[in-house]
Design a protein around this motif. Structure first.
Motif, PDB file in Angstrom:
ATOM      1  N   VAL A 112     -29.892  -8.624 -32.186  1.00 19.23           N
ATOM      2  CA  VAL A 112     -30.775  -7.835 -31.330  1.00 19.23           C
ATOM      3  C   VAL A 112     -29.929  -7.058 -30.325  1.00 19.23           C
ATOM      4  CG1 VAL A 112     -32.630  -7.927 -29.617  1.00 19.23           C
ATOM      5  CG2 VAL A 112     -32.638  -9.515 -31.554  1.00 19.23           C
ATOM      6  N   GLN A 113     -30.237  -5.781 -30.163  1.00 17.79           N
ATOM      7  CA  GLN A 113     -29.542  -4.938 -29.193  1.00 17.79           C
ATOM      8  C   GLN A 113     -30.540  -4.444 -28.154  1.00 17.79           C
ATOM      9  OE1 GLN A 113     -27.636  -2.078 -31.889  1.00 17.79           O
ATOM     10  NE2 GLN A 113     -25.686  -3.066 -31.461  1.00 17.79           N
ATOM     11  N   ALA A 114     -30.228  -4.712 -26.909  1.00 16.80           N
ATOM     12  CA  ALA A 114     -31.111  -4.320 -25.807  1.00 16.80           C
ATOM     13  C   ALA A 114     -30.254  -3.888 -24.632  1.00 16.80           C
ATOM     14  CB  ALA A 114     -32.029  -5.477 -25.417  1.00 16.80           C
ATOM     15  N   GLY A 115     -30.883  -3.238 -23.676  1.00 13.28           N
ATOM     16  CA  GLY A 115     -30.121  -2.787 -22.523  1.00 13.28           C
ATOM     17  C   GLY A 115     -30.995  -2.305 -21.393  1.00 13.28           C
ATOM     18  N   VAL A 116     -30.320  -1.845 -20.360  1.00 14.70           N
ATOM     19  CA  VAL A 116     -30.987  -1.347 -19.168  1.00 14.70           C
ATOM     20  C   VAL A 116     -30.431   0.036 -18.841  1.00 14.70           C
ATOM     21  CG1 VAL A 116     -31.420  -1.713 -16.720  1.00 14.70           C
ATOM     22  CG2 VAL A 116     -31.299  -3.671 -18.251  1.00 14.70           C
ATOM     23  N   VAL A 117     -31.336   0.964 -18.557  1.00 14.86           N
ATOM     24  CA  VAL A 117     -30.956   2.309 -18.122  1.00 14.86           C
ATOM     25  C   VAL A 117     -31.466   2.492 -16.702  1.00 14.86           C
ATOM     26  CG1 VAL A 117     -31.143   4.779 -18.563  1.00 14.86           C
ATOM     27  CG2 VAL A 117     -31.115   3.169 -20.485  1.00 14.86           C
ATOM     28  N   SER A 118     -30.563   2.834 -15.785  1.00 15.10           N
ATOM     29  CA  SER A 118     -30.926   3.024 -14.378  1.00 15.10           C
ATOM     30  C   SER A 118     -30.458   4.394 -13.923  1.00 15.10           C
ATOM     31  CB  SER A 118     -30.290   1.940 -13.496  1.00 15.10           C
ATOM     32  OG  SER A 118     -30.627   0.650 -13.954  1.00 15.10           O
ATOM     33  N   GLU A 119     -31.186   4.986 -12.979  1.00 16.03           N
ATOM     34  CA  GLU A 119     -30.837   6.303 -12.456  1.00 16.03           C
ATOM     35  C   GLU A 119     -30.662   6.240 -10.944  1.00 16.03           C
ATOM     36  OE1 GLU A 119     -33.826   9.037 -13.695  1.00 16.03           O
ATOM     37  OE2 GLU A 119     -33.152   9.087 -15.781  1.00 16.03           O
ATOM     38  N   PRO A 155     -27.926  -5.713 -11.171  1.00 17.87           N
ATOM     39  CA  PRO A 155     -28.874  -6.841 -11.098  1.00 17.87           C
ATOM     40  C   PRO A 155     -29.885  -6.844 -12.244  1.00 17.87           C
ATOM     41  CG  PRO A 155     -29.383  -5.195  -9.427  1.00 17.87           C
ATOM     42  CD  PRO A 155     -28.074  -4.814 -10.017  1.00 17.87           C
ATOM     43  N   ALA A 156     -30.228  -5.660 -12.756  1.00 20.32           N
ATOM     44  CA  ALA A 156     -31.162  -5.591 -13.881  1.00 20.32           C
ATOM     45  C   ALA A 156     -30.548  -6.220 -15.112  1.00 20.32           C
ATOM     46  CB  ALA A 156     -31.552  -4.140 -14.152  1.00 20.32           C
ATOM     47  N   LEU A 157     -29.252  -5.971 -15.315  1.00 18.53           N
ATOM     48  CA  LEU A 157     -28.573  -6.565 -16.464  1.00 18.53           C
ATOM     49  C   LEU A 157     -28.477  -8.077 -16.312  1.00 18.53           C
ATOM     50  CD1 LEU A 157     -26.988  -6.128 -19.110  1.00 18.53           C
ATOM     51  CD2 LEU A 157     -24.920  -5.977 -17.716  1.00 18.53           C
ATOM     52  N   ALA A 158     -28.266  -8.541 -15.098  1.00 19.50           N
ATOM     53  CA  ALA A 158     -28.175  -9.980 -14.850  1.00 19.50           C
ATOM     54  C   ALA A 158     -29.471 -10.685 -15.261  1.00 19.50           C
ATOM     55  CB  ALA A 158     -27.865 -10.239 -13.383  1.00 19.50           C
ATOM     56  N   LYS A 159     -30.605 -10.030 -15.083  1.00 19.10           N
ATOM     57  CA  LYS A 159     -31.891 -10.616 -15.478  1.00 19.10           C
ATOM     58  C   LYS A 159     -31.986 -10.737 -16.999  1.00 19.10           C
ATOM     59  CE  LYS A 159     -34.558  -9.027 -11.466  1.00 19.10           C
ATOM     60  NZ  LYS A 159     -35.705  -8.203 -11.008  1.00 19.10           N
ATOM     61  N   LEU A 160     -31.459  -9.738 -17.716  1.00 16.61           N
ATOM     62  CA  LEU A 160     -31.468  -9.811 -19.176  1.00 16.61           C
ATOM     63  C   LEU A 160     -30.609 -10.977 -19.659  1.00 16.61           C
ATOM     64  CD1 LEU A 160     -31.193  -6.139 -20.486  1.00 16.61           C
ATOM     65  CD2 LEU A 160     -33.193  -7.411 -19.720  1.00 16.61           C
ATOM     66  N   ILE A 161     -29.439 -11.112 -19.080  1.00 16.22           N
ATOM     67  CA  ILE A 161     -28.536 -12.187 -19.487  1.00 16.22           C
ATOM     68  C   ILE A 161     -29.171 -13.550 -19.209  1.00 16.22           C
ATOM     69  CG2 ILE A 161     -26.309 -13.272 -18.999  1.00 16.22           C
ATOM     70  CD1 ILE A 161     -25.191 -10.464 -18.530  1.00 16.22           C
ATOM     71  N   LEU A 208     -37.649 -13.678 -28.249  1.00 17.97           N
ATOM     72  CA  LEU A 208     -36.524 -13.212 -27.447  1.00 17.97           C
ATOM     73  C   LEU A 208     -36.721 -11.755 -27.029  1.00 17.97           C
ATOM     74  CD1 LEU A 208     -33.698 -13.517 -26.228  1.00 17.97           C
ATOM     75  CD2 LEU A 208     -32.767 -12.791 -28.436  1.00 17.97           C
ATOM     76  N   ILE A 209     -37.191 -10.923 -27.968  1.00 20.36           N
ATOM     77  CA  ILE A 209     -37.440  -9.521 -27.630  1.00 20.36           C
ATOM     78  C   ILE A 209     -38.507  -9.423 -26.545  1.00 20.36           C
ATOM     79  CG2 ILE A 209     -38.303  -7.320 -28.520  1.00 20.36           C
ATOM     80  CD1 ILE A 209     -37.041  -8.038 -31.194  1.00 20.36           C
ATOM     81  N   ASP A 210     -39.557 -10.230 -26.652  1.00 20.34           N
ATOM     82  CA  ASP A 210     -40.593 -10.264 -25.613  1.00 20.34           C
ATOM     83  C   ASP A 210     -39.986 -10.633 -24.257  1.00 20.34           C
ATOM     84  OD1 ASP A 210     -42.871  -9.578 -27.165  1.00 20.34           O
ATOM     85  OD2 ASP A 210     -42.887 -11.595 -27.998  1.00 20.34           O
ATOM     86  N   ALA A 211     -39.110 -11.651 -24.270  1.00 22.81           N
ATOM     87  CA  ALA A 211     -38.504 -12.114 -23.023  1.00 22.81           C
ATOM     88  C   ALA A 211     -37.594 -11.047 -22.416  1.00 22.81           C
ATOM     89  CB  ALA A 211     -37.719 -13.399 -23.284  1.00 22.81           C
ATOM     90  N   LEU A 212     -36.875 -10.321 -23.265  1.00 21.60           N
ATOM     91  CA  LEU A 212     -35.985  -9.269 -22.770  1.00 21.60           C
ATOM     92  C   LEU A 212     -36.772  -8.142 -22.106  1.00 21.60           C
ATOM     93  CD1 LEU A 212     -33.423  -9.088 -25.714  1.00 21.60           C
ATOM     94  CD2 LEU A 212     -32.939  -9.810 -23.367  1.00 21.60           C
ATOM     95  N   VAL A 213     -37.869  -7.743 -22.747  1.00 19.64           N
ATOM     96  CA  VAL A 213     -38.702  -6.685 -22.170  1.00 19.64           C
ATOM     97  C   VAL A 213     -39.320  -7.148 -20.848  1.00 19.64           C
ATOM     98  CG1 VAL A 213     -40.757  -5.270 -22.509  1.00 19.64           C
ATOM     99  CG2 VAL A 213     -39.150  -5.597 -24.386  1.00 19.64           C
ATOM    100  N   ALA A 214     -39.780  -8.403 -20.826  1.00 14.88           N
ATOM    101  CA  ALA A 214     -40.356  -8.943 -19.592  1.00 14.88           C
ATOM    102  C   ALA A 214     -39.316  -9.014 -18.483  1.00 14.88           C
ATOM    103  CB  ALA A 214     -40.935 -10.335 -19.865  1.00 14.88           C
ATOM    104  N   ALA A 215     -38.036  -9.176 -18.854  1.00 12.83           N
ATOM    105  CA  ALA A 215     -36.968  -9.263 -17.866  1.00 12.83           C
ATOM    106  C   ALA A 215     -36.492  -7.900 -17.388  1.00 12.83           C
ATOM    107  CB  ALA A 215     -35.795 -10.046 -18.442  1.00 12.83           C
ATOM    108  N   GLY A 216     -37.011  -6.831 -18.014  1.00  7.16           N
ATOM    109  CA  GLY A 216     -36.658  -5.495 -17.543  1.00  7.16           C
ATOM    110  C   GLY A 216     -35.909  -4.620 -18.517  1.00  7.16           C
ATOM    111  N   ALA A 217     -35.739  -5.048 -19.763  1.00  8.19           N
ATOM    112  CA  ALA A 217     -35.052  -4.195 -20.743  1.00  8.19           C
ATOM    113  C   ALA A 217     -35.891  -2.952 -21.016  1.00  8.19           C
ATOM    114  CB  ALA A 217     -34.831  -4.967 -22.044  1.00  8.19           C
ATOM    115  N   ASN A 218     -35.308  -1.790 -20.833  1.00  4.96           N
ATOM    116  CA  ASN A 218     -36.013  -0.531 -21.102  1.00  4.96           C
ATOM    117  C   ASN A 218     -35.288   0.317 -22.142  1.00  4.96           C
ATOM    118  OD1 ASN A 218     -33.821   0.262 -19.591  1.00  4.96           O
ATOM    119  ND2 ASN A 218     -35.017   1.139 -17.900  1.00  4.96           N
TER     120      ASN A 218
END
Length: 245
Positions: A51-58, A71-77, A139-149
């Motif tokens: 599974v590949q997921a990540g966070v994009v921030s601006e 911090p967003a990435l820390a939530k995914l981990i 796991l995908i559900d958990a990643l999205v709930a943790a902020g993966a966009n």
């Protein structure tokens, strides 16, 4: 000048004027005999998912974008660890910081204006190996709930491909003799002894992928269901058989 020295000079000049012989061997001659190339394939059920997921921030500045991303990435981990994924099955797969540029509006001024940086985009991705396929969807559900966009996909594979690879080799070898016999019969000759066997490069295993980029982001959506399908493992073989009259 002595006669010996003069003779050496003459011999050297003669050697320089002689045609230069090739020092390297020429191209290999084509194999003599019946050359057969076969491929064996087997389809098996996968036993792991990637599974590949990540966070994009601006942000207006690079520092601001990164300060949001970290911090967003820390939530995914943390979500991955909570799901019971081993440390060795989690890795960072992407780190990028990109300026967002805007082009100047059309102007009658003869002097061209350079693009302007309006802000920055920080992007960090992780790759997670899931060894229990039943846990891939949660796991995908958990990643999205943790902020993966940024969900770039899920692929399926085998933890150990050796058994499937050997089965594919068996099929490739079995097909080699049969195909040689077909050509020999059509051309009025007989298949002789096997001269050479070369395992060629086969295509890597075909790993079916599920596209999760359009995965629902709304809270309360139904849990995602993952269907692993099958993976294809192949082996390629090149054999040469003597021709008998």
């Amino acid at each position: 000048m002595s006669k010996t020295k003069k003779a050496l000079i003459i011999a050297a000049l003669a050697a320089l004027s002689a045609p230069v012989q090739a020092q390297t061997a020429g191209p290999l001659a084509p194999a003599e005999g019946i050359v057969i190339q076969t491929t064996g394939e087997v389809r098996v059920k996968p036993d792991l998912a990637t599974v590949q997921a990540g966070v994009v921030s601006e942000g207006k500045t690079a520092a601001e974008a990164l300060s949001k991303n970290t911090p967003a990435l820390a939530k995914l981990i943390e979500a991955v660890k909570t799901a019971g994924v081993a440390q060795g099955d989690l890795s960072t797969s992407q780190i990028a910081l990109t300026p967002r540029m805007t082009l100047p509006s059309a102007s009658s001024s003869p002097q061209a204006r350079a693009p302007k940086i309006e802000g920055y985009e920080a992007r960090t991705g992780i790759t997670v190996i899931v060894r229990d396929l039943a846990k891939a969807g949660p796991l995908i559900d958990a990643l999205v709930a943790a902020g993966a966009n940024d969900m770039s996909g899920i692929s399926f594979g085998l933890a150990d491909e050796d058994k499937a690879k050997d089965q594919a080799r068996d099929k490739a070898a079995e097909a080699a003799r049969g195909r040689a016999e077909i050509y020999a019969k059509r051309l009025g000759v007989k298949v002789g002894e096997l001269v050479s066997i070369v395992e060629a490069e086969a295509e890597p295993p075909v790993r079916p992928m599920a596209d999760t980029r359009a995965y629902r982001m709304a809270a309360g959506a139904a849990p995602i269901q993952v269907e692993p399908g099958e993976v294809t493992v192949s082996a390629a073989l090149r054999t040469v058989w003597r021709i008998e009259k």
